[in-house]
Design a protein around this motif. Structure first.
Motif, short mmCIF file in Angstrom:
data_model
loop_
_atom_site.label_atom_id
_atom_site.label_comp_id
_atom_site.label_asym_id
_atom_site.label_seq_id
_atom_site.Cartn_x
_atom_site.Cartn_y
_atom_site.Cartn_z
N GLU A 110 0.82 -1.22 0.00
CA GLU A 110 0.00 0.00 0.00
C GLU A 110 0.85 1.26 0.00
N HIS A 113 1.58 2.66 -3.33
CA HIS A 113 0.53 3.49 -3.90
C HIS A 113 0.68 4.95 -3.45
N ALA A 145 -0.73 0.10 -11.69
CA ALA A 145 -0.44 0.51 -10.31
C ALA A 145 -0.38 -0.69 -9.37
N GLU A 146 -1.31 -1.63 -9.50
CA GLU A 146 -1.32 -2.79 -8.61
C GLU A 146 -0.17 -3.74 -8.95
#
Length: 382
Positions: A110, A113, A145-146
């Protein structure tokens, strides 16, 4: 201190450094669930959720009347350990219970991100207005992004995870249960597999060709379709072909409203087919995707749905392959008699009329509640 150390490790692995401190908020699991519930309520009003349910049902991806908003909320809060919200620029972290290896692994993912957001502005890449018009681009950016965050997550595990961390992660994986997601629509699970799995492979390919610099450049020149994620060789030189939107309210007459429109894309083309036929056959039939446009209409008074979907394929041979595969799909989903309506191959059942017309490198799918509406739509769209 643990989070600060994690952030420094992730910054080094990703070759990005935070330009300003990232806000962190500790929440209990119950508070995190409430935060997600409120976020969904703010971002996903009931009318939009109902329209999505109608469209997904028309494509055969959910049963009629499926509560998609309730499912999304349940699935997203199931087993969640934390997340980054680009709207509030905040990392939300579970505070009740241990902060062990699995929690650190999640935080590493996370925090990437947060770094992406500061470096490339995730909201500017996927604004709501653009995603409504071009869901393909937003799905591709999300996979980028992931996939990026997943690469760093696994690198963190390989380089920094302690023996205790590894034991925690293995225990968590072995005991992880997601009954709500597992019992939900197949398209949801496959979409997650695409976003994280295909996204991971896409980013790994970029890194092999140019390291983190190539990944950074992908945010500046984003992939434009799920096709480019599924087939990385199509990025960046094979953009989607434009297909005009539909204007059909006059054809359908009074009482009909458009509930959804957009681009289905290669991913969802294969997912629609895979609801009824072999998955490998569905993937092969969708692989010649060049571009498409769809629209879904609903009549409140008649409680009826109509759907139109036009594909442009890479070659006429790809269109022929899709048409042949679609006949299997049509028979499996609708059965019924196979008449010709307006030059299209159709299946007529008690519930619907489903027709496919093919011409050169294009195919046109029309789904209607009765033969007369199907004929009118086919005539209007010749």
């Amino acid at each position: 201190a643990d989070l600060d150390r994690l952030q420094r490790q992730v910054e080094a692995l990703r070759s990005l450094r935070a330009s300003s401190p990232v806000r962190r908020e500790l929440l209990t699991r119950a508070q995190l669930g409430e935060r997600l519930k409120q976020k969904l309520a703010d971002d996903y009003p009931p009318d939009e959720a109902r329209n999505d349910s109608l469209a997904l049902a028309a494509f055969g991806l959910v049963p009629p009347g499926f509560d998609i908003a309730r499912f999304f909320l349940d699935a997203q809060t199931e087993g969640i350990l934390g997340f980054y919200d680009p709207e509030t620029k905040t990392m939300y972290v579970i505070s009740d219970g241990q902060f062990g290896g699995f929690e650190r692994l999640t935080y590493a993912h996370e925090y990437v991100h947060a770094l992406q957001d500061q470096a490339f502005d995730l909201q500017a890449l996927t604004p709501d207005a653009l995603c409504e018009q071009d869901s393909e681009r937003c799905a591709a950016v999300q996979a980028l992004a992931e996939g990026d965050a997943s690469v760093v997550q696994f690198e963190w595990y390989a380089r920094y995870a302690t023996a205790s961390d590894r034991s925690d992660v293995q225990t968590a994986i072995n005991s992880l249960q997601t009954p709500l997601s597992d019992s939900g629509p197949a398209f949801y699970r496959e979409q997650l597999n695409f976003t994280y799995g295909a996204g991971l492979e896409f980013v790994q390919g970029l890194q092999e060709g140019g390291g983190d610099t190539a990944v950074d450049e992908a945010y500046r020149q984003p992939p434009l379709s799920t096709e480019q994620i599924l087939h990385p060789g199509a990025y960046p030189d094979d953009p989607p072909l434009p297909v005009p939107a539909f204007v059909l309210t006059d054809t359908l007459g009074a009482g009909w409203r458009q509930v959804d429109s957009g681009v289905l894309g290669e991913l969802f083309t294969r997912l629609v087919l895979a609801e009824q036929i072999n998955k490998k056959r569905a993937e092969a039939a969708a692989a010649g995707w060049g571009g498409d446009a769809y629209a879904v209409f609903f009549s409140e008074s008649a409680q009826s749905t109509a759907l139109v979907l036009r594909h442009t394929w890479d070659t006429p041979a790809d269109a022929d392959e899709f048409a042949a595969t679609f006949e299997q799909y049509n028979l499996a989903r609708f059965g019924g008699s196979p008449p010709q309506i307006g030059g299209a191959a159709c299946r007529v059942s008690a519930a619907a009329v489903s027709c496919l017309a093919a011409d050169g490198d294009q195919t046109l799918w029309v789904l209607a509640p009765d033969p007369s509406i199907a004929a009118a739509l086919l005539q209007a769209l010749k």
